[in-house]
Design a protein around this motif. Structure first.
Motif, mmCIF file in Angstrom:
data_model
loop_
_atom_site.group_PDB
_atom_site.id
_atom_site.type_symbol
_atom_site.label_atom_id
_atom_site.label_comp_id
_atom_site.label_asym_id
_atom_site.label_seq_id
_atom_site.Cartn_x
_atom_site.Cartn_y
_atom_site.Cartn_z
ATOM 1 N N SER A 6 0.817 -1.213 0.000
ATOM 2 C CA SER A 6 0.000 0.000 0.000
ATOM 3 C C SER A 6 0.855 1.270 0.000
ATOM 4 C CB SER A 6 -0.949 0.001 1.193
ATOM 5 O OG SER A 6 -0.223 0.112 2.398
ATOM 6 N N ALA A 7 2.107 1.186 0.417
ATOM 7 C CA ALA A 7 2.982 2.362 0.454
ATOM 8 C C ALA A 7 3.548 2.689 -0.926
ATOM 9 C CB ALA A 7 4.118 2.138 1.445
ATOM 10 N N TYR A 8 3.681 1.681 -1.789
ATOM 11 C CA TYR A 8 4.257 1.896 -3.119
ATOM 12 C C TYR A 8 3.536 2.958 -3.937
ATOM 13 C CZ TYR A 8 7.829 -1.738 -3.305
ATOM 14 O OH TYR A 8 8.957 -2.476 -3.111
ATOM 15 N N PRO A 9 2.213 2.874 -4.096
ATOM 16 C CA PRO A 9 1.542 3.870 -4.959
ATOM 17 C C PRO A 9 1.735 5.310 -4.472
ATOM 18 C CG PRO A 9 0.060 2.049 -4.484
ATOM 19 C CD PRO A 9 1.273 1.858 -3.631
ATOM 20 N N ASN A 10 1.679 5.523 -3.173
ATOM 21 C CA ASN A 10 1.857 6.868 -2.639
ATOM 22 C C ASN A 10 3.265 7.380 -2.911
ATOM 23 O OD1 ASN A 10 1.400 9.269 -1.175
ATOM 24 N ND2 ASN A 10 2.167 8.323 0.689
ATOM 25 N N LEU A 11 4.268 6.561 -2.647
ATOM 26 C CA LEU A 11 5.650 6.971 -2.885
ATOM 27 C C LEU A 11 5.919 7.179 -4.376
ATOM 28 C CD1 LEU A 11 7.558 4.721 -0.325
ATOM 29 C CD2 LEU A 11 7.078 7.161 -0.144
ATOM 30 N N GLU A 12 5.358 6.321 -5.204
ATOM 31 C CA GLU A 12 5.549 6.450 -6.650
ATOM 32 C C GLU A 12 4.876 7.726 -7.166
ATOM 33 O OE1 GLU A 12 7.098 5.906 -10.232
ATOM 34 O OE2 GLU A 12 7.617 4.718 -8.471
ATOM 35 N N HIS A 13 3.728 8.059 -6.593
ATOM 36 C CA HIS A 13 3.034 9.301 -6.971
ATOM 37 C C HIS A 13 3.897 10.514 -6.598
ATOM 38 C CE1 HIS A 13 -0.265 12.050 -7.762
ATOM 39 N NE2 HIS A 13 -0.083 12.582 -6.559
ATOM 40 N N GLN A 14 4.488 10.480 -5.417
ATOM 41 C CA GLN A 14 5.384 11.564 -4.989
ATOM 42 C C GLN A 14 6.591 11.659 -5.922
ATOM 43 O OE1 GLN A 14 6.507 11.357 -0.846
ATOM 44 N NE2 GLN A 14 4.458 10.739 -0.240
#
Length: 138
Positions: A6-14
């Motif tokens: 679940s952390a991947y999409p947020n970090l990738e968006h950043q």
């Protein structure tokens, strides 16, 4: 594993946002703008302070290189380019930190996949009497 995924999409968006910021910084200039003043001695012995003269300074290796800017109309452009360079350095630093977080998540995901039971104590190669965790059998 759910927390990691679940952390991947947020970090990738950043990360994508930071890359967009970088693409918007086409003109970069290292250095700083300073003012130079000169003391001029006249033939009668009096001294006069001349300036300020705009000066672009930057480090090249261990030396400071300076360039006197003779066209005052270009000062706003130099300031904009120097500010863009500082923003570039900030964004790159954030991008590196984000890359490290993504790398940590990738390592954690591999570690979780290697130990499906979560204990990791039933491994080949462990010496008798010792478990992987370092505890001895009594």
């Amino acid at each position: 594993m759910k927390k990691i995924a679940s952390a991947y999409p947020n970090l990738e968006h950043q990360r994508q946002g930071l890359l967009r910021q970088l693409s918007g910084l086409p003109e970069l200039r290292r250095g700083s703008l300073t003012e130079q003043f000169l003391l001029v001695k006249h033939s009668d012995g009096s001294r006069v302070r001349r300036g300020p003269y705009p000066l672009l300074t930057r480090k090249e290796g261990k030396k400071t290189v300076s360039l006197r800017l003779t066209d005052p109309a270009l000062l706003p452009l130099y300031r904009k380019q120097i500010q863009a360079m500082r923003e570039f350095e900030t964004v790159v630093d954030q991008l590196v930190r984000l890359g490290e977080q993504l790398s940590d998540l990738a390592v954690a995901e591999v570690v979780q996949k290697k130990t499906p039971g979560g204990t990791g104590t039933n491994r080949r190669g462990a010496s008798s009497g010792h478990s992987v965790g370092g505890q001895t059998d009594a």
